[in-house]
Scaffold this motif. Structure first.
Motif, PDB file in Angstrom:
ATOM      1  N   ALA A 197       0.829  -1.209   0.000  1.00 46.09           N
ATOM      2  CA  ALA A 197       0.000   0.000   0.000  1.00 46.09           C
ATOM      3  C   ALA A 197       0.861   1.255   0.000  1.00 46.09           C
ATOM      4  N   LEU A 198       1.962   1.231   0.755  1.00 42.05           N
ATOM      5  CA  LEU A 198       2.855   2.383   0.798  1.00 42.05           C
ATOM      6  C   LEU A 198       3.488   2.641  -0.566  1.00 42.05           C
ATOM      7  N   VAL A 199       3.931   1.583  -1.224  1.00 49.76           N
ATOM      8  CA  VAL A 199       4.550   1.740  -2.548  1.00 49.76           C
ATOM      9  C   VAL A 199       3.527   2.250  -3.551  1.00 49.76           C
ATOM     10  N   ARG A 200       2.335   1.694  -3.527  1.00 48.70           N
ATOM     11  CA  ARG A 200       1.287   2.135  -4.468  1.00 48.70           C
ATOM     12  C   ARG A 200       0.930   3.602  -4.244  1.00 48.70           C
ATOM     13  N   LYS A 201       0.824   4.009  -2.980  1.00 53.05           N
ATOM     14  CA  LYS A 201       0.494   5.396  -2.673  1.00 53.05           C
ATOM     15  C   LYS A 201       1.603   6.338  -3.136  1.00 53.05           C
ATOM     16  N   SER A 202       2.850   5.932  -2.942  1.00 54.45           N
ATOM     17  CA  SER A 202       3.985   6.794  -3.265  1.00 54.45           C
ATOM     18  C   SER A 202       4.264   6.865  -4.765  1.00 54.45           C
ATOM     19  N   ARG A 203       4.198   5.734  -5.434  1.00 57.45           N
ATOM     20  CA  ARG A 203       4.570   5.698  -6.860  1.00 57.45           C
ATOM     21  C   ARG A 203       3.373   5.873  -7.785  1.00 57.45           C
ATOM     22  N   GLY A 204       2.188   5.522  -7.301  1.00 54.80           N
ATOM     23  CA  GLY A 204       0.968   5.770  -8.061  1.00 54.80           C
ATOM     24  C   GLY A 204       0.978   5.203  -9.466  1.00 54.80           C
ATOM     25  N   SER A 205       0.585   6.052 -10.416  1.00 48.89           N
ATOM     26  CA  SER A 205       0.449   5.616 -11.809  1.00 48.89           C
ATOM     27  C   SER A 205       1.791   5.362 -12.484  1.00 48.89           C
ATOM     28  N   ARG A 206       2.892   5.702 -11.807  1.00 53.42           N
ATOM     29  CA  ARG A 206       4.209   5.447 -12.402  1.00 53.42           C
ATOM     30  C   ARG A 206       4.558   3.965 -12.404  1.00 53.42           C
ATOM     31  N   LEU A 207       3.910   3.174 -11.545  1.00 56.40           N
ATOM     32  CA  LEU A 207       4.157   1.732 -11.516  1.00 56.40           C
ATOM     33  C   LEU A 207       3.638   1.096 -12.804  1.00 56.40           C
ATOM     34  N   SER A 227      11.981   1.004 -15.913  1.00 56.13           N
ATOM     35  CA  SER A 227      10.922   0.541 -16.816  1.00 56.13           C
ATOM     36  C   SER A 227       9.698   0.040 -16.051  1.00 56.13           C
ATOM     37  N   LEU A 228       9.912  -0.454 -14.816  1.00 55.03           N
ATOM     38  CA  LEU A 228       8.802  -0.925 -14.000  1.00 55.03           C
ATOM     39  C   LEU A 228       8.157   0.198 -13.184  1.00 55.03           C
ATOM     40  N   GLY A 229       8.777   1.375 -13.208  1.00 53.79           N
ATOM     41  CA  GLY A 229       8.233   2.503 -12.460  1.00 53.79           C
ATOM     42  C   GLY A 229       8.670   2.547 -11.013  1.00 53.79           C
ATOM     43  N   LEU A 230       9.605   1.689 -10.625  1.00 56.92           N
ATOM     44  CA  LEU A 230      10.118   1.727  -9.261  1.00 56.92           C
ATOM     45  C   LEU A 230      11.076   2.900  -9.070  1.00 56.92           C
ATOM     46  N   ALA A 231      11.642   3.386 -10.160  1.00 58.48           N
ATOM     47  CA  ALA A 231      12.487   4.574 -10.159  1.00 58.48           C
ATOM     48  C   ALA A 231      12.068   5.436 -11.344  1.00 58.48           C
ATOM     49  N   ASP A 232      12.484   6.708 -11.308  1.00 57.22           N
ATOM     50  CA  ASP A 232      12.051   7.636 -12.352  1.00 57.22           C
ATOM     51  C   ASP A 232      13.052   7.786 -13.484  1.00 57.22           C
ATOM     52  N   ALA A 233      14.343   7.698 -13.163  1.00 57.13           N
ATOM     53  CA  ALA A 233      15.345   7.904 -14.202  1.00 57.13           C
ATOM     54  C   ALA A 233      16.705   7.430 -13.726  1.00 57.13           C
ATOM     55  N   ILE A 234      17.574   7.201 -14.700  1.00 60.84           N
ATOM     56  CA  ILE A 234      18.979   6.942 -14.408  1.00 60.84           C
ATOM     57  C   ILE A 234      19.650   8.302 -14.235  1.00 60.84           C
ATOM     58  N   GLY A 235      20.371   8.454 -13.136  1.00 60.00           N
ATOM     59  CA  GLY A 235      21.032   9.739 -12.937  1.00 60.00           C
ATOM     60  C   GLY A 235      21.833   9.756 -11.647  1.00 60.00           C
ATOM     61  N   ASP A 236      22.934  10.527 -11.642  1.00 59.09           N
ATOM     62  CA  ASP A 236      23.738  10.696 -10.431  1.00 59.09           C
ATOM     63  C   ASP A 236      23.414  12.040  -9.810  1.00 59.09           C
ATOM     64  N   LEU A 237      23.764  12.189  -8.551  1.00 58.85           N
ATOM     65  CA  LEU A 237      23.387  13.377  -7.787  1.00 58.85           C
ATOM     66  C   LEU A 237      23.943  14.658  -8.411  1.00 58.85           C
ATOM     67  N   ARG A 238      25.229  14.709  -8.672  1.00 58.85           N
ATOM     68  CA  ARG A 238      25.856  15.945  -9.152  1.00 58.85           C
ATOM     69  C   ARG A 238      25.280  16.401 -10.489  1.00 58.85           C
ATOM     70  N   SER A 239      25.213  15.499 -11.450  1.00 61.34           N
ATOM     71  CA  SER A 239      24.721  15.874 -12.780  1.00 61.34           C
ATOM     72  C   SER A 239      23.251  16.273 -12.742  1.00 61.34           C
TER      73      SER A 239
END
Length: 303
Positions: A197-207, A227-239
Protein backbone atom coordinates in the motif's frame (compact mmCIF):
# COMPACT_ATOMS: atom_id res chain seq x y z
CA UNK A 1 25.82 64.43 -8.91
CA UNK A 2 29.18 63.02 -9.95
CA UNK A 3 30.31 62.69 -6.32
CA UNK A 4 27.10 60.88 -5.46
CA UNK A 5 27.60 58.49 -8.39
CA UNK A 6 31.16 57.79 -7.29
CA UNK A 7 30.08 57.17 -3.72
CA UNK A 8 27.36 54.80 -4.90
CA UNK A 9 29.86 52.84 -6.98
CA UNK A 10 32.25 52.56 -4.03
CA UNK A 11 29.40 51.42 -1.81
CA UNK A 12 28.35 48.79 -4.34
CA UNK A 13 31.92 47.54 -4.69
CA UNK A 14 32.25 47.32 -0.91
CA UNK A 15 29.02 45.29 -0.68
CA UNK A 16 30.24 42.94 -3.41
CA UNK A 17 33.52 42.40 -1.54
CA UNK A 18 31.65 41.72 1.69
CA UNK A 19 29.46 39.18 -0.08
CA UNK A 20 32.57 37.16 -0.87
CA UNK A 21 32.95 36.51 2.86
CA UNK A 22 29.43 35.15 3.16
CA UNK A 23 29.19 31.35 2.71
CA UNK A 24 27.75 30.57 -0.71
CA UNK A 25 24.86 28.61 0.81
CA UNK A 26 23.72 31.79 2.66
CA UNK A 27 23.82 34.15 -0.33
CA UNK A 28 20.53 35.15 -1.83
CA UNK A 29 19.92 33.64 -5.22
CA UNK A 30 22.21 30.67 -4.66
CA UNK A 31 20.36 27.38 -5.01
CA UNK A 32 21.07 25.00 -2.14
CA UNK A 33 20.19 21.31 -2.01
CA UNK A 34 21.30 19.72 1.29
CA UNK A 35 22.33 16.08 1.04
CA UNK A 36 21.64 13.37 3.62
CA UNK A 37 23.21 9.92 3.38
CA UNK A 38 21.10 7.01 4.65
CA UNK A 39 23.23 3.87 4.71
CA UNK A 40 23.25 0.45 6.30
CA UNK A 41 20.91 -2.15 7.67
CA UNK A 42 17.76 -0.62 9.18
CA UNK A 43 16.94 -1.14 12.83
CA UNK A 44 19.65 -3.75 13.54
CA UNK A 45 20.75 -2.24 16.84
CA UNK A 46 23.11 -4.03 19.22
CA UNK A 47 25.53 -2.46 21.74
CA UNK A 48 28.43 -2.42 19.29
CA UNK A 49 26.66 -2.39 15.90
CA UNK A 50 24.07 0.40 15.64
CA UNK A 51 21.80 0.28 12.62
CA UNK A 52 19.73 2.98 10.95
CA UNK A 53 16.81 4.14 13.11
CA UNK A 54 14.55 7.18 13.17
CA UNK A 55 16.03 8.21 16.53
CA UNK A 56 19.51 8.13 15.05
CA UNK A 57 18.76 10.24 11.96
CA UNK A 58 15.84 12.46 13.01
CA UNK A 59 18.02 15.44 13.94
CA UNK A 60 20.00 15.16 10.70
CA UNK A 61 16.79 15.19 8.65
CA UNK A 62 15.49 18.22 10.56
CA UNK A 63 18.73 20.12 9.91
CA UNK A 64 18.59 19.28 6.20
CA UNK A 65 14.99 20.44 5.75
CA UNK A 66 15.75 23.56 7.80
CA UNK A 67 18.66 24.63 5.58
CA UNK A 68 18.40 28.25 4.45
CA UNK A 69 17.72 28.82 0.73
CA UNK A 70 17.08 25.10 0.20
CA UNK A 71 15.33 24.32 -3.08
CA UNK A 72 15.01 20.61 -2.34
CA UNK A 73 16.51 17.90 -0.13
CA UNK A 74 18.54 15.07 -1.64
CA UNK A 75 18.69 11.65 0.02
CA UNK A 76 21.47 9.25 -0.94
CA UNK A 77 20.31 5.74 -0.03
CA UNK A 78 22.35 2.58 0.23
CA UNK A 79 20.47 0.01 2.31
CA UNK A 80 19.47 -3.64 1.91
CA UNK A 81 16.56 -3.18 4.34
CA UNK A 82 15.83 -4.36 7.85
CA UNK A 83 13.10 -3.42 10.31
CA UNK A 84 9.77 -2.65 8.60
CA UNK A 85 8.76 -0.47 11.56
CA UNK A 86 11.87 1.71 11.47
CA UNK A 87 11.70 1.88 7.67
CA UNK A 88 8.13 3.17 7.73
CA UNK A 89 8.82 5.63 10.55
CA UNK A 90 11.75 7.11 8.63
CA UNK A 91 9.58 7.28 5.51
CA UNK A 92 6.81 9.09 7.41
CA UNK A 93 9.21 11.60 9.01
CA UNK A 94 10.69 12.51 5.65
CA UNK A 95 7.23 13.08 4.17
CA UNK A 96 6.16 15.12 7.21
CA UNK A 97 9.18 17.41 6.92
CA UNK A 98 8.73 17.75 3.16
CA UNK A 99 5.12 18.88 3.69
CA UNK A 100 6.01 21.26 6.54
CA UNK A 101 8.82 22.97 4.61
CA UNK A 102 7.27 22.72 1.15
CA UNK A 103 10.41 21.10 -0.30
CA UNK A 104 10.65 18.34 -2.89
CA UNK A 105 12.66 15.24 -1.98
CA UNK A 106 15.04 13.76 -4.54
CA UNK A 107 16.33 10.26 -3.84
CA UNK A 108 19.55 8.90 -5.33
CA UNK A 109 20.15 5.16 -4.97
CA UNK A 110 23.72 3.95 -4.73
CA UNK A 111 24.33 0.18 -4.59
CA UNK A 112 21.05 -0.96 -3.08
CA UNK A 113 17.62 0.33 -2.06
CA UNK A 114 15.89 -2.93 -1.31
CA UNK A 115 13.13 -4.04 1.05
CA UNK A 116 13.07 -1.44 3.85
CA UNK A 117 15.68 0.55 1.93
CA UNK A 118 13.25 0.84 -0.97
CA UNK A 119 10.44 1.75 1.45
CA UNK A 120 12.52 4.75 2.55
CA UNK A 121 13.32 5.58 -1.09
CA UNK A 122 9.58 5.87 -1.72
CA UNK A 123 9.64 9.00 0.45
CA UNK A 124 11.21 10.74 -2.55
CA UNK A 125 9.13 12.72 -5.00
CA UNK A 126 11.56 11.36 -7.58
CA UNK A 127 13.92 8.39 -7.44
CA UNK A 128 17.16 8.27 -9.45
CA UNK A 129 19.55 5.34 -9.67
CA UNK A 130 22.64 4.03 -11.39
CA UNK A 131 22.27 1.39 -14.12
CA UNK A 132 23.89 -1.09 -11.71
CA UNK A 133 21.85 -0.12 -8.66
CA UNK A 134 19.54 -2.76 -7.19
CA UNK A 135 15.97 -1.82 -6.26
CA UNK A 136 12.87 -3.67 -5.12
CA UNK A 137 12.61 -6.73 -2.88
CA UNK A 138 9.12 -5.63 -1.87
CA UNK A 139 8.31 -8.45 0.49
CA UNK A 140 8.71 -9.74 4.03
CA UNK A 141 11.15 -12.39 5.20
CA UNK A 142 11.83 -14.13 8.48
CA UNK A 143 13.82 -17.18 9.45
CA UNK A 144 15.09 -19.36 12.24
CA UNK A 145 16.98 -22.60 12.86
CA UNK A 146 15.97 -25.99 14.19
CA UNK A 147 18.26 -27.45 16.84
CA UNK A 148 16.02 -30.17 18.30
CA UNK A 149 18.03 -33.01 16.76
CA UNK A 150 21.32 -31.48 17.82
CA UNK A 151 20.40 -31.24 21.50
CA UNK A 152 19.27 -34.86 21.41
CA UNK A 153 22.67 -35.95 20.12
CA UNK A 154 24.60 -34.06 22.79
CA UNK A 155 22.24 -35.15 25.57
CA UNK A 156 20.64 -31.82 26.40
CA UNK A 157 17.13 -31.77 27.82
CA UNK A 158 14.98 -28.78 26.86
CA UNK A 159 13.10 -27.21 29.78
CA UNK A 160 10.76 -24.36 28.90
CA UNK A 161 8.04 -22.80 31.06
CA UNK A 162 5.45 -20.40 29.66
CA UNK A 163 2.17 -18.71 30.46
CA UNK A 164 0.25 -18.33 27.23
CA UNK A 165 -0.54 -20.97 24.66
CA UNK A 166 1.61 -19.51 21.91
CA UNK A 167 4.34 -17.84 23.96
CA UNK A 168 6.98 -20.36 22.80
CA UNK A 169 5.91 -20.24 19.16
CA UNK A 170 8.69 -21.33 16.75
CA UNK A 171 11.07 -22.26 19.55
CA UNK A 172 14.23 -23.41 17.72
CA UNK A 173 14.76 -26.28 20.17
CA UNK A 174 11.36 -27.84 19.53
CA UNK A 175 10.02 -29.53 16.38
CA UNK A 176 8.36 -27.11 13.96
CA UNK A 177 4.61 -26.77 14.49
CA UNK A 178 2.54 -26.26 11.28
CA UNK A 179 0.06 -24.08 13.19
CA UNK A 180 2.87 -21.80 14.32
CA UNK A 181 4.15 -21.51 10.75
CA UNK A 182 0.64 -20.60 9.55
CA UNK A 183 0.41 -17.84 12.16
CA UNK A 184 3.78 -16.39 11.16
CA UNK A 185 2.86 -16.43 7.48
CA UNK A 186 -0.40 -14.62 8.25
CA UNK A 187 1.57 -11.97 10.10
CA UNK A 188 3.98 -11.63 7.17
CA UNK A 189 1.09 -11.22 4.72
CA UNK A 190 -0.32 -8.41 6.86
CA UNK A 191 3.01 -6.55 6.94
CA UNK A 192 3.47 -7.21 3.22
CA UNK A 193 0.11 -5.60 2.45
CA UNK A 194 1.16 -2.49 4.39
CA UNK A 195 4.38 -2.34 2.34
CA UNK A 196 2.47 -2.74 -0.93
CA UNK A 197 0.00 0.00 0.00
CA UNK A 198 2.86 2.38 0.80
CA UNK A 199 4.55 1.74 -2.55
CA UNK A 200 1.29 2.14 -4.47
CA UNK A 201 0.49 5.40 -2.67
CA UNK A 202 3.99 6.79 -3.27
CA UNK A 203 4.57 5.70 -6.86
CA UNK A 204 0.97 5.77 -8.06
CA UNK A 205 0.45 5.62 -11.81
CA UNK A 206 4.21 5.45 -12.40
CA UNK A 207 4.16 1.73 -11.52
CA UNK A 208 4.11 -0.32 -14.71
CA UNK A 209 4.00 -3.91 -13.50
CA UNK A 210 1.30 -5.97 -11.86
CA UNK A 211 1.34 -7.39 -8.35
CA UNK A 212 2.56 -10.72 -9.67
CA UNK A 213 5.71 -8.91 -10.82
CA UNK A 214 6.34 -5.99 -8.49
CA UNK A 215 5.42 -7.42 -5.12
CA UNK A 216 6.91 -10.91 -5.15
CA UNK A 217 10.09 -9.92 -3.32
CA UNK A 218 12.09 -9.88 -6.55
CA UNK A 219 14.62 -7.12 -7.19
CA UNK A 220 16.04 -5.55 -10.34
CA UNK A 221 18.90 -3.46 -11.69
CA UNK A 222 18.51 0.23 -12.50
CA UNK A 223 17.23 0.20 -16.10
CA UNK A 224 14.62 -2.45 -15.39
CA UNK A 225 13.59 -0.65 -12.20
CA UNK A 226 12.94 2.48 -14.24
CA UNK A 227 10.92 0.54 -16.82
CA UNK A 228 8.80 -0.93 -14.00
CA UNK A 229 8.23 2.50 -12.46
CA UNK A 230 10.12 1.73 -9.26
CA UNK A 231 12.49 4.57 -10.16
CA UNK A 232 12.05 7.64 -12.35
CA UNK A 233 15.35 7.90 -14.20
CA UNK A 234 18.98 6.94 -14.41
CA UNK A 235 21.03 9.74 -12.94
CA UNK A 236 23.74 10.70 -10.43
CA UNK A 237 23.39 13.38 -7.79
CA UNK A 238 25.86 15.94 -9.15
CA UNK A 239 24.72 15.87 -12.78
CA UNK A 240 21.03 15.80 -11.93
CA UNK A 241 21.17 18.70 -9.49
CA UNK A 242 23.32 20.83 -11.80
CA UNK A 243 20.96 20.25 -14.71
CA UNK A 244 17.98 21.23 -12.56
CA UNK A 245 19.33 24.05 -10.40
CA UNK A 246 22.34 25.34 -12.32
CA UNK A 247 26.08 24.78 -12.20
CA UNK A 248 26.46 26.86 -9.04
CA UNK A 249 24.07 24.78 -6.96
CA UNK A 250 25.43 24.08 -3.49
CA UNK A 251 25.11 20.57 -2.07
CA UNK A 252 26.20 20.62 1.59
CA UNK A 253 26.28 17.18 3.19
CA UNK A 254 24.32 17.20 6.44
CA UNK A 255 26.10 14.72 8.71
CA UNK A 256 25.28 13.55 12.25
CA UNK A 257 26.93 15.45 15.08
CA UNK A 258 30.32 14.12 16.16
CA UNK A 259 33.04 14.80 18.69
CA UNK A 260 32.24 16.98 21.73
CA UNK A 261 28.86 18.02 20.32
CA UNK A 262 28.07 14.37 19.79
CA UNK A 263 28.72 13.68 23.44
CA UNK A 264 26.50 16.56 24.53
CA UNK A 265 23.70 15.21 22.42
CA UNK A 266 24.10 11.71 23.80
CA UNK A 267 25.64 10.22 20.66
CA UNK A 268 28.64 7.96 20.60
CA UNK A 269 31.72 8.92 18.65
CA UNK A 270 33.47 6.24 16.59
CA UNK A 271 36.23 4.63 18.61
CA UNK A 272 34.94 5.86 21.96
CA UNK A 273 35.04 3.21 24.67
CA UNK A 274 32.92 3.63 27.77
CA UNK A 275 31.27 1.53 30.42
CA UNK A 276 28.44 0.53 28.08
CA UNK A 277 30.93 -0.74 25.52
CA UNK A 278 32.81 -2.73 28.13
CA UNK A 279 29.57 -4.23 29.38
CA UNK A 280 28.79 -5.11 25.78
CA UNK A 281 31.81 -7.41 25.66
CA UNK A 282 29.75 -9.93 27.60
CA UNK A 283 27.40 -10.01 24.65
CA UNK A 284 30.07 -10.70 22.03
CA UNK A 285 28.39 -13.96 20.91
CA UNK A 286 25.26 -11.93 20.13
CA UNK A 287 27.43 -9.41 18.32
CA UNK A 288 28.93 -12.19 16.20
CA UNK A 289 25.47 -13.44 15.26
CA UNK A 290 24.39 -9.87 14.49
CA UNK A 291 27.43 -9.36 12.27
CA UNK A 292 26.71 -12.60 10.40
CA UNK A 293 23.06 -11.64 9.93
CA UNK A 294 24.05 -8.19 8.65
CA UNK A 295 26.56 -9.75 6.24
CA UNK A 296 23.92 -12.20 5.03
CA UNK A 297 21.47 -9.37 4.28
CA UNK A 298 24.05 -7.56 2.14
CA UNK A 299 25.24 -10.79 0.52
CA UNK A 300 21.74 -11.44 -0.77
CA UNK A 301 22.31 -8.58 -3.21
CA UNK A 302 25.85 -9.54 -4.13
CA UNK A 303 27.69 -7.19 -1.76
Amino acid sequence: MTDQTGALRKSTALIDRLKEWIPARLRRGTAVVPVVRLSGVIGAVTPLRPGMTLTGIARTLERAFGTRNAKAVALVINSPGGSPVQSRQIYLRIRQLAAEKGLPVLVFVEDVAASGGYMIACAGDEIFCDPSSILGSIGVVGGSFGFQELIKKIGVERRLYTAGEHKAMLDPFKPENPDDVARVKALQREIHSIFIALVRKSRGSRLKGGEDVLFTGEYWAGETSVSLGLADAIGDLRSTLRARYGDKVRTPVIAPASGMLSGLLGRRSPGAVGLDALQGIAGLPDELISALETRAIWAKFGF
